[in-house]
Enzyme design. Sequence first.
Site, PDB file in Angstrom:
ATOM      1  N   ARG A  44       0.829  -1.207   0.000  1.00  0.00           N
ATOM      2  CA  ARG A  44       0.000   0.000   0.000  1.00  0.00           C
ATOM      3  C   ARG A  44       0.869   1.266   0.000  1.00  0.00           C
ATOM      4  O   ARG A  44       0.525   2.261  -0.643  1.00  0.00           O
ATOM      5  CB  ARG A  44      -0.946  -0.008   1.215  1.00  0.00           C
ATOM      6  CG  ARG A  44      -2.006   1.082   1.103  1.00  0.00           C
ATOM      7  CD  ARG A  44      -3.177   0.858   2.059  1.00  0.00           C
ATOM      8  NE  ARG A  44      -4.321   1.617   1.568  1.00  0.00           N
ATOM      9  CZ  ARG A  44      -4.912   2.587   2.258  1.00  0.00           C
ATOM     10  NH1 ARG A  44      -4.507   2.903   3.462  1.00  0.00           N
ATOM     11  NH2 ARG A  44      -5.931   3.253   1.735  1.00  0.00           N
ATOM     12  N   HIS A  48       0.495   4.084  -2.828  1.00  0.00           N
ATOM     13  CA  HIS A  48       0.126   5.471  -2.519  1.00  0.00           C
ATOM     14  C   HIS A  48       1.229   6.464  -2.878  1.00  0.00           C
ATOM     15  O   HIS A  48       0.948   7.632  -3.136  1.00  0.00           O
ATOM     16  CB  HIS A  48      -0.285   5.602  -1.047  1.00  0.00           C
ATOM     17  CG  HIS A  48      -1.689   5.175  -0.798  1.00  0.00           C
ATOM     18  ND1 HIS A  48      -2.455   5.633   0.239  1.00  0.00           N
ATOM     19  CD2 HIS A  48      -2.498   4.323  -1.488  1.00  0.00           C
ATOM     20  CE1 HIS A  48      -3.660   5.089   0.190  1.00  0.00           C
ATOM     21  NE2 HIS A  48      -3.710   4.281  -0.837  1.00  0.00           N
ATOM     22  N   HIS A 171      -6.320  -6.103  -3.521  1.00  0.00           N
ATOM     23  CA  HIS A 171      -7.129  -6.236  -2.312  1.00  0.00           C
ATOM     24  C   HIS A 171      -7.321  -7.690  -1.866  1.00  0.00           C
ATOM     25  O   HIS A 171      -7.994  -7.939  -0.869  1.00  0.00           O
ATOM     26  CB  HIS A 171      -8.477  -5.518  -2.475  1.00  0.00           C
ATOM     27  CG  HIS A 171      -8.351  -4.040  -2.298  1.00  0.00           C
ATOM     28  ND1 HIS A 171      -9.371  -3.166  -2.527  1.00  0.00           N
ATOM     29  CD2 HIS A 171      -7.296  -3.272  -1.875  1.00  0.00           C
ATOM     30  CE1 HIS A 171      -8.953  -1.928  -2.279  1.00  0.00           C
ATOM     31  NE2 HIS A 171      -7.698  -1.962  -1.899  1.00  0.00           N
ATOM     32  N   TRP A 187     -10.434  -8.681   2.820  1.00  0.00           N
ATOM     33  CA  TRP A 187     -11.231  -9.010   1.640  1.00  0.00           C
ATOM     34  C   TRP A 187     -11.258 -10.512   1.390  1.00  0.00           C
ATOM     35  O   TRP A 187     -12.151 -11.018   0.726  1.00  0.00           O
ATOM     36  CB  TRP A 187     -10.648  -8.329   0.398  1.00  0.00           C
ATOM     37  CG  TRP A 187     -10.793  -6.848   0.320  1.00  0.00           C
ATOM     38  CD1 TRP A 187     -11.792  -6.168  -0.327  1.00  0.00           C
ATOM     39  CD2 TRP A 187      -9.926  -5.838   0.870  1.00  0.00           C
ATOM     40  NE1 TRP A 187     -11.581  -4.809  -0.214  1.00  0.00           N
ATOM     41  CE2 TRP A 187     -10.454  -4.576   0.513  1.00  0.00           C
ATOM     42  CE3 TRP A 187      -8.753  -5.877   1.620  1.00  0.00           C
ATOM     43  CZ2 TRP A 187      -9.854  -3.364   0.882  1.00  0.00           C
ATOM     44  CZ3 TRP A 187      -8.149  -4.680   1.993  1.00  0.00           C
ATOM     45  CH2 TRP A 187      -8.697  -3.439   1.631  1.00  0.00           C
TER      46      TRP A 187
HETATM   47 FE1  DDH Z   1      -6.438  -0.298  -1.475  1.00  0.00          FE
HETATM   48  N1  DDH Z   1      -7.367   0.209   0.273  1.00  0.00           N
HETATM   49  N2  DDH Z   1      -7.735   0.886  -2.493  1.00  0.00           N
HETATM   50  N3  DDH Z   1      -5.440  -0.676  -3.203  1.00  0.00           N
HETATM   51  N4  DDH Z   1      -5.117  -1.367  -0.425  1.00  0.00           N
HETATM   52  C1  DDH Z   1      -7.036  -0.253   1.523  1.00  0.00           C
HETATM   53  C2  DDH Z   1      -6.081  -1.177   1.836  1.00  0.00           C
HETATM   54  C3  DDH Z   1      -5.196  -1.709   0.906  1.00  0.00           C
HETATM   55  C4  DDH Z   1      -8.781   1.587  -1.964  1.00  0.00           C
HETATM   56  C5  DDH Z   1      -9.040   1.782  -0.614  1.00  0.00           C
HETATM   57  C6  DDH Z   1      -8.392   1.089   0.398  1.00  0.00           C
HETATM   58  C7  DDH Z   1      -5.758  -0.221  -4.436  1.00  0.00           C
HETATM   59  C8  DDH Z   1      -6.952   0.416  -4.768  1.00  0.00           C
HETATM   60  C9  DDH Z   1      -7.844   0.936  -3.862  1.00  0.00           C
HETATM   61  C10 DDH Z   1      -4.066  -2.080  -0.971  1.00  0.00           C
HETATM   62  C11 DDH Z   1      -3.600  -1.993  -2.259  1.00  0.00           C
HETATM   63  C12 DDH Z   1      -4.230  -1.317  -3.302  1.00  0.00           C
HETATM   64  C13 DDH Z   1      -7.909   0.366   2.491  1.00  0.00           C
HETATM   65  C14 DDH Z   1      -7.862   0.124   3.987  1.00  0.00           C
HETATM   66  C15 DDH Z   1      -8.751   1.192   1.795  1.00  0.00           C
HETATM   67  C16 DDH Z   1      -9.857   2.046   2.378  1.00  0.00           C
HETATM   68  C17 DDH Z   1      -6.795   0.991   4.667  1.00  0.00           C
HETATM   69  C18 DDH Z   1      -6.725   0.740   6.153  1.00  0.00           C
HETATM   70  O1  DDH Z   1      -7.742   0.968   6.822  1.00  0.00           O
HETATM   71  O2  DDH Z   1      -5.652   0.328   6.631  1.00  0.00           O
HETATM   72  C19 DDH Z   1      -9.611   2.106  -3.031  1.00  0.00           C
HETATM   73  C20 DDH Z   1     -10.837   2.955  -2.837  1.00  0.00           C
HETATM   74  C21 DDH Z   1      -9.047   1.671  -4.194  1.00  0.00           C
HETATM   75  C22 DDH Z   1      -9.586   1.857  -5.574  1.00  0.00           C
HETATM   76  O3  DDH Z   1     -10.484   2.748  -5.735  1.00  0.00           O
HETATM   77  C23 DDH Z   1      -9.347   1.080  -6.581  1.00  0.00           C
HETATM   78  C24 DDH Z   1      -4.712  -0.512  -5.369  1.00  0.00           C
HETATM   79  C25 DDH Z   1      -4.721  -0.092  -6.839  1.00  0.00           C
HETATM   80  C26 DDH Z   1      -3.744  -1.197  -4.668  1.00  0.00           C
HETATM   81  C27 DDH Z   1      -2.424  -1.730  -5.157  1.00  0.00           C
HETATM   82  O4  DDH Z   1      -1.588  -2.069  -4.402  1.00  0.00           O
HETATM   83  C28 DDH Z   1      -2.130  -1.846  -6.592  1.00  0.00           C
HETATM   84  C29 DDH Z   1      -3.494  -2.939   0.053  1.00  0.00           C
HETATM   85  C30 DDH Z   1      -2.347  -3.925  -0.175  1.00  0.00           C
HETATM   86  C31 DDH Z   1      -4.201  -2.708   1.221  1.00  0.00           C
HETATM   87  C32 DDH Z   1      -4.029  -3.385   2.589  1.00  0.00           C
HETATM   88  C33 DDH Z   1      -3.201  -2.526   3.515  1.00  0.00           C
HETATM   89  C34 DDH Z   1      -3.015  -3.117   4.887  1.00  0.00           C
HETATM   90  O5  DDH Z   1      -2.521  -2.388   5.749  1.00  0.00           O
HETATM   91  O6  DDH Z   1      -3.343  -4.285   5.115  1.00  0.00           O
END
Ligand code: DDH
Length: 291
Positions: A44, A48, A171, A187
Amino acid sequence: FAEKVKASFVPAFEDYQKVYNAIAKALEEHDEYDDGSYGPVLVRLAWHASGTYDKDTKTGGSNGATMRFAPEGDHGANAGLKAARDFLEPIKEANPWITYSDLWILAGVCAIQEMQGPVIPYRPGRSDRDLSFCTPDGRLPDASKEQNHLRAIFGRMGFNDQEIVALSGAHALGRCHTDRSGFEGPWTFSPTVLTNDYYRLLLEEKWQWRKWDGPKQLQDTKTKSLMMLPTDLAIIQDKKMRPFVEKYAKDNDAFFKDFSAVVLRLFELGVPFTTGKDQRWSFKTLDAQTS
Ligand code: DDH
């Protein structure tokens, strides 16, 4: 003289593989975190750092590592990512020659591969920049929205519908935390292994809106232990995106192939590389080095 000393060390593939190994070993050592791995939060962080890119102004992206600074580190979307940055700090200290921005992306690559995902080819070349390069808030997706928002956000980075769906498969990893995003839960049943389960569960489970005080999210009716965000639901409700969900749900190899290609692009957005696309490296997993 100092210049000469600096110039004499030109890190090569082996040096980056060593940093990869250090991250992979630290992942194994710190299995007390969350579901047993810092891997998801490292992915993540890399996402980001990269997903702030704007193709029109050519600002944002993984070059710069500007999330180190307020205001970007304090953007709501980045809540909790300090855990990932702090995890990497000892590795940066032991390898001061690597930039934070190259390190964060290398950590994302390492985490994906160590969590049994596909190889993500990598090249270094990112430099760290000061806080004047922080991006404005609002460039990352808002989980409470729907497909038009996704198209606007990911379109700004240069991604199409298929690529939005392929990226969303990340996810399969990790979870939501109430003290970070406000949402809660994982998820999939295996949040520290990358698989196509995100797509399978999205299509095969029955989902209902969770009755709780928190933000609007879905839960599976069978176990009530899994979750989906409104934006996750959007990719099966959208007629153009849904076929890609169906494809990846059926075919893990197709998912891995497309995921690797699109994550590679995500991680390179806005980086002024001096090396060519034919000079990317593929790191070996720890397992592949010992077996
Ligand atoms: Fe995500 N994401 N993500 N995400 N994401 C969250 C957690 C993780 C969205 C929202 C959230 C991607 C796209 C989207 C990962 C990877 C990727 C969380 C929870 C939210 C909310 C955060 C928390 O509470 O800790 C949304 C909205 C989108 C979208 O609109 C498509 C993408 C593209 C990726 C990527 O890596 C390519 C990962 C891994 C996590 C888990 C993090 C954790 O600490 O566990």
